[in-house]
Design a protein around this motif. Structure first.
Motif, PDB file in Angstrom:
ATOM      1  N   THR A  15      28.537  38.451  74.733  1.00  0.00           N
ATOM      2  CA  THR A  15      27.898  37.141  74.688  1.00  0.00           C
ATOM      3  C   THR A  15      27.760  36.626  73.266  1.00  0.00           C
ATOM      4  OG1 THR A  15      26.631  37.788  76.652  1.00  0.00           O
ATOM      5  CG2 THR A  15      25.899  35.820  75.459  1.00  0.00           C
ATOM      6  N   ASN A  16      27.291  37.502  72.377  1.00  0.00           N
ATOM      7  CA  ASN A  16      27.098  37.124  70.972  1.00  0.00           C
ATOM      8  C   ASN A  16      27.619  38.215  70.059  1.00  0.00           C
ATOM      9  OD1 ASN A  16      25.379  34.565  71.154  1.00  0.00           O
ATOM     10  ND2 ASN A  16      24.156  35.981  72.376  1.00  0.00           N
ATOM     11  N   THR A  17      28.032  37.820  68.866  1.00  0.00           N
ATOM     12  CA  THR A  17      28.507  38.758  67.852  1.00  0.00           C
ATOM     13  C   THR A  17      27.592  38.654  66.631  1.00  0.00           C
ATOM     14  OG1 THR A  17      30.795  38.731  68.601  1.00  0.00           O
ATOM     15  CG2 THR A  17      30.428  39.262  66.277  1.00  0.00           C
ATOM     16  N   LEU A  18      27.276  39.816  66.055  1.00  0.00           N
ATOM     17  CA  LEU A  18      26.424  39.843  64.864  1.00  0.00           C
ATOM     18  C   LEU A  18      27.107  40.625  63.765  1.00  0.00           C
ATOM     19  CD1 LEU A  18      24.343  40.118  67.540  1.00  0.00           C
ATOM     20  CD2 LEU A  18      22.675  39.890  65.707  1.00  0.00           C
ATOM     21  N   VAL A  19      26.819  40.235  62.521  1.00  0.00           N
ATOM     22  CA  VAL A  19      27.349  40.952  61.360  1.00  0.00           C
ATOM     23  C   VAL A  19      26.168  41.296  60.461  1.00  0.00           C
ATOM     24  CG1 VAL A  19      27.875  38.749  60.218  1.00  0.00           C
ATOM     25  CG2 VAL A  19      28.983  40.844  59.433  1.00  0.00           C
ATOM     26  N   ALA A  20      26.160  42.524  59.954  1.00  0.00           N
ATOM     27  CA  ALA A  20      25.026  43.005  59.162  1.00  0.00           C
ATOM     28  C   ALA A  20      25.519  43.773  57.946  1.00  0.00           C
ATOM     29  CB  ALA A  20      24.117  43.892  60.023  1.00  0.00           C
ATOM     30  N   GLN A  25      17.648  48.706  50.245  1.00  0.00           N
ATOM     31  CA  GLN A  25      17.567  49.903  51.082  1.00  0.00           C
ATOM     32  C   GLN A  25      17.388  49.568  52.564  1.00  0.00           C
ATOM     33  OE1 GLN A  25      17.944  53.067  49.681  1.00  0.00           O
ATOM     34  NE2 GLN A  25      18.468  51.802  47.904  1.00  0.00           N
ATOM     35  N   ILE A  26      17.564  48.298  52.908  1.00  0.00           N
ATOM     36  CA  ILE A  26      17.272  47.864  54.272  1.00  0.00           C
ATOM     37  C   ILE A  26      18.490  47.182  54.900  1.00  0.00           C
ATOM     38  CG2 ILE A  26      15.778  46.409  55.696  1.00  0.00           C
ATOM     39  CD1 ILE A  26      13.709  46.560  53.441  1.00  0.00           C
ATOM     40  N   PRO A  27      18.846  47.564  56.149  1.00  0.00           N
ATOM     41  CA  PRO A  27      19.942  46.857  56.842  1.00  0.00           C
ATOM     42  C   PRO A  27      19.428  45.515  57.373  1.00  0.00           C
ATOM     43  CG  PRO A  27      19.052  48.556  58.282  1.00  0.00           C
ATOM     44  CD  PRO A  27      18.316  48.680  56.980  1.00  0.00           C
ATOM     45  N   CYS A  28      20.213  44.459  57.178  1.00  0.00           N
ATOM     46  CA  CYS A  28      19.805  43.119  57.602  1.00  0.00           C
ATOM     47  C   CYS A  28      20.956  42.406  58.292  1.00  0.00           C
ATOM     48  CB  CYS A  28      19.358  42.275  56.399  1.00  0.00           C
ATOM     49  SG  CYS A  28      17.967  42.962  55.488  1.00  0.00           S
ATOM     50  N   VAL A  29      20.624  41.617  59.315  1.00  0.00           N
ATOM     51  CA  VAL A  29      21.611  40.762  59.953  1.00  0.00           C
ATOM     52  C   VAL A  29      21.874  39.570  59.039  1.00  0.00           C
ATOM     53  CG1 VAL A  29      22.032  39.209  61.900  1.00  0.00           C
ATOM     54  CG2 VAL A  29      21.015  41.455  62.295  1.00  0.00           C
ATOM     55  N   ILE A  30      23.147  39.252  58.850  1.00  0.00           N
ATOM     56  CA  ILE A  30      23.519  38.126  57.986  1.00  0.00           C
ATOM     57  C   ILE A  30      23.395  36.838  58.792  1.00  0.00           C
ATOM     58  CG2 ILE A  30      25.384  37.089  56.642  1.00  0.00           C
ATOM     59  CD1 ILE A  30      26.489  39.937  56.231  1.00  0.00           C
ATOM     60  N   GLN A  31      22.508  35.959  58.359  1.00  0.00           N
ATOM     61  CA  GLN A  31      22.315  34.715  59.092  1.00  0.00           C
ATOM     62  C   GLN A  31      22.778  33.523  58.261  1.00  0.00           C
ATOM     63  OE1 GLN A  31      18.039  34.769  59.843  1.00  0.00           O
ATOM     64  NE2 GLN A  31      17.738  33.215  58.268  1.00  0.00           N
ATOM     65  N   GLU A  32      23.154  32.471  58.972  1.00  0.00           N
ATOM     66  CA  GLU A  32      23.641  31.253  58.326  1.00  0.00           C
ATOM     67  C   GLU A  32      23.041  30.058  59.055  1.00  0.00           C
ATOM     68  OE1 GLU A  32      27.910  29.888  56.535  1.00  0.00           O
ATOM     69  OE2 GLU A  32      27.894  30.506  58.635  1.00  0.00           O
ATOM     70  N   ASN A  33      22.430  29.165  58.295  1.00  0.00           N
ATOM     71  CA  ASN A  33      21.771  27.979  58.880  1.00  0.00           C
ATOM     72  C   ASN A  33      20.788  28.383  59.974  1.00  0.00           C
ATOM     73  OD1 ASN A  33      23.420  26.343  57.238  1.00  0.00           O
ATOM     74  ND2 ASN A  33      25.052  26.334  58.790  1.00  0.00           N
ATOM     75  N   LYS A 119      37.122  36.896  62.950  1.00  0.00           N
ATOM     76  CA  LYS A 119      37.376  36.114  61.733  1.00  0.00           C
ATOM     77  C   LYS A 119      36.111  35.393  61.298  1.00  0.00           C
ATOM     78  CE  LYS A 119      42.309  34.876  62.164  1.00  0.00           C
ATOM     79  NZ  LYS A 119      43.211  33.735  62.475  1.00  0.00           N
ATOM     80  N   GLU A 120      35.416  34.795  62.272  1.00  0.00           N
ATOM     81  CA  GLU A 120      34.192  34.054  61.955  1.00  0.00           C
ATOM     82  C   GLU A 120      33.112  34.997  61.421  1.00  0.00           C
ATOM     83  OE1 GLU A 120      31.405  31.174  61.319  1.00  0.00           O
ATOM     84  OE2 GLU A 120      33.581  30.991  61.601  1.00  0.00           O
ATOM     85  N   ALA A 121      33.020  36.220  61.973  1.00  0.00           N
ATOM     86  CA  ALA A 121      32.050  37.200  61.475  1.00  0.00           C
ATOM     87  C   ALA A 121      32.359  37.559  60.023  1.00  0.00           C
ATOM     88  CB  ALA A 121      32.062  38.445  62.354  1.00  0.00           C
ATOM     89  N   LYS A 122      33.646  37.813  59.742  1.00  0.00           N
ATOM     90  CA  LYS A 122      34.052  38.128  58.367  1.00  0.00           C
ATOM     91  C   LYS A 122      33.784  36.942  57.439  1.00  0.00           C
ATOM     92  CE  LYS A 122      38.163  37.435  57.025  1.00  0.00           C
ATOM     93  NZ  LYS A 122      39.630  37.379  56.852  1.00  0.00           N
ATOM     94  N   ASN A 123      34.175  35.744  57.889  1.00  0.00           N
ATOM     95  CA  ASN A 123      33.997  34.554  57.047  1.00  0.00           C
ATOM     96  C   ASN A 123      32.530  34.260  56.782  1.00  0.00           C
ATOM     97  OD1 ASN A 123      36.757  34.259  57.034  1.00  0.00           O
ATOM     98  ND2 ASN A 123      36.814  32.709  58.641  1.00  0.00           N
ATOM     99  N   ARG A 124      31.672  34.490  57.784  1.00  0.00           N
ATOM    100  CA  ARG A 124      30.239  34.279  57.572  1.00  0.00           C
ATOM    101  C   ARG A 124      29.720  35.210  56.487  1.00  0.00           C
ATOM    102  NH1 ARG A 124      25.378  34.052  62.046  1.00  0.00           N
ATOM    103  NH2 ARG A 124      26.337  31.996  62.334  1.00  0.00           N
ATOM    104  N   ALA A 125      30.118  36.471  56.562  1.00  0.00           N
ATOM    105  CA  ALA A 125      29.672  37.423  55.537  1.00  0.00           C
ATOM    106  C   ALA A 125      30.147  36.991  54.151  1.00  0.00           C
ATOM    107  CB  ALA A 125      30.189  38.824  55.864  1.00  0.00           C
ATOM    108  N   GLN A 126      31.389  36.548  54.064  1.00  0.00           N
ATOM    109  CA  GLN A 126      31.930  36.123  52.777  1.00  0.00           C
ATOM    110  C   GLN A 126      31.205  34.883  52.243  1.00  0.00           C
ATOM    111  OE1 GLN A 126      36.158  35.644  53.434  1.00  0.00           O
ATOM    112  NE2 GLN A 126      36.583  37.832  53.164  1.00  0.00           N
ATOM    113  N   ARG A 127      30.914  33.934  53.138  1.00  0.00           N
ATOM    114  CA  ARG A 127      30.236  32.703  52.715  1.00  0.00           C
ATOM    115  C   ARG A 127      28.801  32.975  52.273  1.00  0.00           C
ATOM    116  NH1 ARG A 127      32.704  30.456  57.493  1.00  0.00           N
ATOM    117  NH2 ARG A 127      30.732  30.754  58.592  1.00  0.00           N
TER     118      ARG A 127
END
Length: 603
Positions: A15-20, A25-33, A119-127
């Motif tokens: 349903t959804n994809t997340l990138v972290a 020292q803390i793992p975090c989900v990368i969020q945009e807008n 691709k969108e997950a990778k691009n979000r992390a890069q942005r």
């Protein structure tokens, strides 16, 4: 000072994809807008491709070419899912060997749809992290994904421009995040109910070592089925097939499901003026639970099997961790709590915990986290077809990976010159009840039945990817296969997709393939031309003449620097087939010559 390399963790969800990634020292989900999740939805307009939120926003405009839940279809065929697909708003085609989504320009496999999401997950992390060098990733998959499905996931990631350092099971990733945050020890049940898949894993956590004791599940059971149950109820007695209506109902059902986790009832009013479609109903939580209870019971049965495989009782479980958005449903939580006789742990966000665990595994690989060790297992036994269509298991399910196991086999017929090795996955005794993973052939000199000693070694790496080696001890013959999916795209089709996505790398790969074929053709030509005199003595003249014709074709191909892989493969394969009987005859003749004049005692 050089910039620290960032390795991301990706939860490719139904349903959804997340990138972290790690921040300090803390793992975090990368969020945009303010958006933490990327909807696993892709729209093809004919001119453009929309991914994530933009695709979701345009679903009513392009209902027939907006694709969701692609991950559910990994490793599946059209024939397997034909009934389920009738309820989808988008068009799907295929047969008993493939499944393709119909887009304006061409038909695409499920893994090709997922390329865009990755691709969108990778691009979000890069942005967001302002780092265009980010390419390395750890990606999660359902624990019950087989080798074909894992390969499709890895290939999709490669085509998206990612270097996959590790593929780990989703429940195991969740346990990594759980153990890191709370430093708990004991036997942990990870109940992972996502949008399209269900997994249950039993883990032992001690002194920073995660050992997976058992796993069970269903790669086609999840929140999507609950949405479908709501849609079926809303359409009771109505044969509705219009894509615009079906996709509106799909998203309405998803919203109803979510709201019923907080409310006792939800009013449903859908008015599609353009389609002359109207619904005005109220769905209560009790009604919803009656619609999904049978599916939830399936997860409890799988949980019982996982406990049995781990040789544990319910009382041995110290903690039950809930993972996946569908685990928020009150009925799910109550039934899981009742089965395990304890309240499930809900201190972690079930939507995010898998991505956080993937980021943790990425940190372990980078060498920055040395207090944790992950020991995963294979979900199903893997073995070989043997006489009579039976399956001999070589790697047993719940074997800790990485692993390597060798078994010895022999022939059942005199003078076999080749042994077909067919690899299967499953727990049943016959091949018709197991899933084929791949096949290859080991050529051997003719010998009496039972005389060859064929050692077959199954290697499974830390990603759960399988390689099989075969070695005949008396002749030294070897063969090998790396398992690729036999359902869905062929290996060649996958290579074409990667080549189109990674220009330079795949150009080099293609050139290497052609070079290897040319080298193989040269070796066959040299070896064959040396034997013409003996060939005319041992074979029919017409057979030798045919070999000469194909040797000339091979020489001509080399002379004109042939670059068409298919032509080279045909020349090499045909020559190989034609010269195989000659090789057998030469071997027999050499054996006879060696024995001339020898006494029996000397032999």
């Amino acid at each position: 000072m050089s910039k620290e390399e960032i390795i991301i963790g990706i939860d490719l969800g139904t349903t959804n994809t997340l990138v972290a990634c790690y921040e300090g020292q803390i793992p975090c989900v990368i969020q945009e807008n303010e958006s933490r999740m990327i909807p696993s939805i892709v729209t093809y307009t004919g001119d453009e491709i929309f991914v994530g939120d933009k695709a979701k926003q345009n679903f009513s405009k392009y209902p027939e070419t907006t694709f969701f839940s692609a991950k559910r279809f990994f490793g599946k065929t059209f024939a397997e899912l034909e009934e389920n697909l009738k309820k989808m708003p988008f068009k799907v085609t295929g047969d008993d060997k493939s499944l393709k989504f119909v887009t304006p320009n061409k038909n695409l496999s499920p893994f090709e749809i997922s390329i865009e999401v990755l691709k969108e997950a990778k691009n979000r992390a890069q942005r967001v992290l302002n780092d265009n060098t980010i390419k390395k990733a750890v990606i999660t998959v359902p624990a019950y994904f087989d080798d074909g499905q894992r390969n499709e996931t890895k290939t999709a990631a490669m085509a998206a421009g990612l270097e996959v350092l590790r593929i780990i099971n989703e429940p195991t990733a969740a346990a990594l995040a759980y153990g890191l945050d709370f430093k708990k020890e004991g036997k942990i049940a990870v109940y992972d109910l996502g949008g399209g898949t269900f997994d249950i894993s039993i883990l032992d956590l001690k002194d920073g070592v995660f050992r997976v004791l058992s796993t069970n599940g269903d790669t086609f059971l999840g929140g999507d089925d609950f949405d479908t149950a709501i849609v079926d109820y809303l359409l009771e007695g109505v044969d509705e097939k219009r894509p615009e209506v079906l996709i509106a109902l799909k998203y309405a059902a998803e919203e109803i499901k979510i709201r019923l986790s907080e409310k006792d009832s939800v009013p449903v009013k859908i008015d599609l003026l353009d389609e002359d479609f109207y619904i005005d109903k109220i769905i209560t939580r009790d009604l919803f639970e009656s619609l999904i209870q049978k599916k939830v019971k399936q997860t409890i049965r799988a949980s019982k099997k996982a406990l049995k495989d781990a040789q544990l009782e319910v009382g041995d479980i110290s903690e039950v961790v809930l993972v996946g958005g569908s685990s928020r449903i009150p009925l799910v939580r109550s039934m899981v709590g009742e089965f395990f006789d304890k309240q499930p742990f809900i201190g972690l966000n079930p939507d995010e915990v898998v991505a956080l665990g993937a980021a943790t595994q990425a940190r372990i690989i980078s060498g920055k986290e040395r207090d944790l060790l992950l020991l995963d297992v294979i979900p199903l036994s893997i073995g070989l077809e043997t006489l009579g269509g039976a399956v001999t298991k070589v790697l047993l399910r719940n074997t800790t990976i990485p692993a390597s196991v060798t078994e010895e086999f022999t022939t059942s017929v005199d003078d076999q010159t080749g042994i077909n090795l067919n690899v299967y996955q499953g727990e049943r005794e016959l091949i018709e009840d197991c899933r084929p993973l791949g096949k290859f052939k080991l050529s051997v000199p003719p010998m009496k039945a039972g005389y060859p000693r064929v050692k077959v070694t199954f290697h499974i790496d830390e990603n759960g990817m399988l390689k099989v080696d075969a070695f005949e001890e008396r002749s030294g013959q070897k063969a090998q296969i790396e398992i690729n999916p036999v359902i869905g795209l062929s290996h060649a089709e996958m290579n074409n997709v990667i080549k189109a996505s990674i220009d330079c790398a795949m150009d080099d790969f293609q050139l290497r393939m052609i070079v290897e074929l040319r080298n193989k053709a040269e070796r066959i030509i040299v070896a064959t031309e040396r034997t013409y005199d003996k060939a005319y003595r041992l074979m029919e003249k017409s057979d030798v003449d045919e070999i000469k014709v194909w040797v000339k074709k091979a020489k001509d191909a080399l002379k004109r620097h042939e670059k068409d892989q298919a032509i080279l493969e045909k020349v090499v394969n045909t020559l190989g087939d034609l010269t195989l009987p000659l090789a057998d005859l030469l071997f027999s003749d050499a054996t006879k010559q060696a024995l001339v004049g020898k006494e029996t005692t000397a032999i």
